[in-house]
Design a protein around this motif. Structure first.
Motif, PDB file in Angstrom:
ATOM      1  N   GLY A   9     -42.222 -72.636  36.764  1.00 39.46           N
ATOM      2  CA  GLY A   9     -42.737 -73.967  37.032  1.00 39.46           C
ATOM      3  C   GLY A   9     -43.930 -74.227  36.128  1.00 39.46           C
ATOM      4  O   GLY A   9     -44.071 -73.631  35.066  1.00 39.46           O
ATOM      5  N   LEU A  10     -44.816 -75.092  36.567  1.00 43.72           N
ATOM      6  CA  LEU A  10     -45.997 -75.430  35.786  1.00 43.72           C
ATOM      7  C   LEU A  10     -47.040 -74.331  35.947  1.00 43.72           C
ATOM      8  O   LEU A  10     -47.586 -74.142  37.033  1.00 43.72           O
ATOM      9  N   LEU A  11     -47.312 -73.608  34.873  1.00 48.37           N
ATOM     10  CA  LEU A  11     -48.256 -72.484  34.886  1.00 48.37           C
ATOM     11  C   LEU A  11     -49.583 -72.926  34.297  1.00 48.37           C
ATOM     12  O   LEU A  11     -49.634 -73.515  33.221  1.00 48.37           O
ATOM     13  N   GLU A  12     -50.660 -72.607  35.014  1.00 42.67           N
ATOM     14  CA  GLU A  12     -52.010 -72.900  34.538  1.00 42.67           C
ATOM     15  C   GLU A  12     -52.865 -71.662  34.750  1.00 42.67           C
ATOM     16  O   GLU A  12     -52.844 -71.049  35.823  1.00 42.67           O
ATOM     17  N   ILE A  13     -53.603 -71.270  33.711  1.00 48.37           N
ATOM     18  CA  ILE A  13     -54.584 -70.187  33.821  1.00 48.37           C
ATOM     19  C   ILE A  13     -55.893 -70.736  33.306  1.00 48.37           C
ATOM     20  O   ILE A  13     -55.963 -71.260  32.199  1.00 48.37           O
ATOM     21  N   GLN A 108     -45.025 -63.401  32.876  1.00 48.26           N
ATOM     22  CA  GLN A 108     -46.067 -63.388  31.850  1.00 48.26           C
ATOM     23  C   GLN A 108     -47.469 -63.495  32.449  1.00 48.26           C
ATOM     24  O   GLN A 108     -48.460 -63.319  31.743  1.00 48.26           O
ATOM     25  N   ILE A 109     -47.570 -63.759  33.742  1.00 48.57           N
ATOM     26  CA  ILE A 109     -48.876 -63.990  34.362  1.00 48.57           C
ATOM     27  C   ILE A 109     -49.822 -62.798  34.237  1.00 48.57           C
ATOM     28  O   ILE A 109     -50.981 -62.978  33.834  1.00 48.57           O
ATOM     29  N   PRO A 110     -49.404 -61.566  34.560  1.00 53.78           N
ATOM     30  CA  PRO A 110     -50.351 -60.449  34.384  1.00 53.78           C
ATOM     31  C   PRO A 110     -50.847 -60.322  32.941  1.00 53.78           C
ATOM     32  O   PRO A 110     -52.045 -60.099  32.705  1.00 53.78           O
ATOM     33  N   ASP A 111     -49.951 -60.505  31.975  1.00 55.94           N
ATOM     34  CA  ASP A 111     -50.337 -60.433  30.561  1.00 55.94           C
ATOM     35  C   ASP A 111     -51.382 -61.493  30.216  1.00 55.94           C
ATOM     36  O   ASP A 111     -52.382 -61.207  29.555  1.00 55.94           O
ATOM     37  N   LEU A 112     -51.140 -62.704  30.665  1.00 56.97           N
ATOM     38  CA  LEU A 112     -52.047 -63.809  30.341  1.00 56.97           C
ATOM     39  C   LEU A 112     -53.413 -63.632  30.997  1.00 56.97           C
ATOM     40  O   LEU A 112     -54.446 -63.917  30.378  1.00 56.97           O
ATOM     41  N   LEU A 113     -53.431 -63.171  32.233  1.00 56.13           N
ATOM     42  CA  LEU A 113     -54.714 -62.926  32.893  1.00 56.13           C
ATOM     43  C   LEU A 113     -55.496 -61.847  32.149  1.00 56.13           C
ATOM     44  O   LEU A 113     -56.692 -62.009  31.867  1.00 56.13           O
ATOM     45  N   LEU A 114     -54.818 -60.753  31.802  1.00 59.30           N
ATOM     46  CA  LEU A 114     -55.490 -59.675  31.068  1.00 59.30           C
ATOM     47  C   LEU A 114     -55.959 -60.154  29.697  1.00 59.30           C
ATOM     48  O   LEU A 114     -57.072 -59.836  29.270  1.00 59.30           O
ATOM     49  N   ASP A 115     -55.145 -60.943  29.017  1.00 58.10           N
ATOM     50  CA  ASP A 115     -55.538 -61.478  27.703  1.00 58.10           C
ATOM     51  C   ASP A 115     -56.797 -62.351  27.817  1.00 58.10           C
ATOM     52  O   ASP A 115     -57.685 -62.287  26.965  1.00 58.10           O
ATOM     53  N   ASN A 116     -56.881 -63.151  28.875  1.00 56.61           N
ATOM     54  CA  ASN A 116     -58.044 -64.018  29.054  1.00 56.61           C
ATOM     55  C   ASN A 116     -59.313 -63.224  29.324  1.00 56.61           C
ATOM     56  O   ASN A 116     -60.364 -63.525  28.754  1.00 56.61           O
TER      57      ASN A 116
END
Length: 167
Positions: A9-13, A108-116
């Motif tokens: 769905g719509l992903l926002e970080i 992809q959420i764990p990757d994106l959080l760690l990247d941020n």
């Protein structure tokens, strides 16, 4: 649009902010119940006090968090603090929490959080990002460890615990 995006769905970080307090408390309470520390009462008042102090650090000098939302629902959180070494002039970023709801762990959420959080630590000139896996083997620590190794991280030891409220 990729199949993952359709599924997510719509992903926002984005960086956590004071208006996120209720969502963060809810997300961390969910994670606490799921964790190996679920037998310990959840201290919502203490967490709220901590969050209110953390939100005062608006430029992320000492602490920073990122929340992941899917269609507006909070599904993941990472937070780290900046700490100076005891025997060093250098700073190290150290995770306080890294939690993603079970149904989003393969996304992809764990990757994106760690990247941020890694990018934030670099902007603060941290020498290292220290990630602490305290889930326990029976709660998926092996899977978490494999994730961090895949991201290029090296093991620096293990976390150990001893329950003191049991005989």
């Amino acid at each position: 649009m990729s199949e993952t995006q359709k599924k997510l769905g719509l992903l926002e970080i984005r960086k956590t902010q004071a208006p996120d307090e209720e969502d963060i408390v809810s997300l961390l309470e969910h994670g606490h119940k799921e964790s190996r520390l679920g037998h310990i009462p959840f201290a919502q008042v203490r967490l709220r006090k901590f969050l209110q102090g953390a939100f005062k650090d608006t430029d992320g000098t000492a602490i920073q968090g990122f929340v992941a939302r899917v269609d507006g629902e909070p599904v993941g959180l990472i937070s780290a603090s900046m700490n100076q070494g005891l025997a060093s002039e250098n700073f190290f970023a150290s995770t306080l929490i890294f939690y993603v709801k079970a149904e989003y762990r393969g996304s992809q959420i764990p990757d994106l959080l760690l990247d941020n959080i890694t990018a934030w630590a670099r902007t603060k000139n941290a020498r290292e990002l220290l990630v602490h896996v305290t889930m326990g083997e029976e709660y998926g620590a092996d899977r978490s460890n494999a994730f961090f190794r895949k991201k290029g991280m090296k093991s620096t030891g293990e976390n150990f615990s001893l329950r003191l409220d049991e005989e």
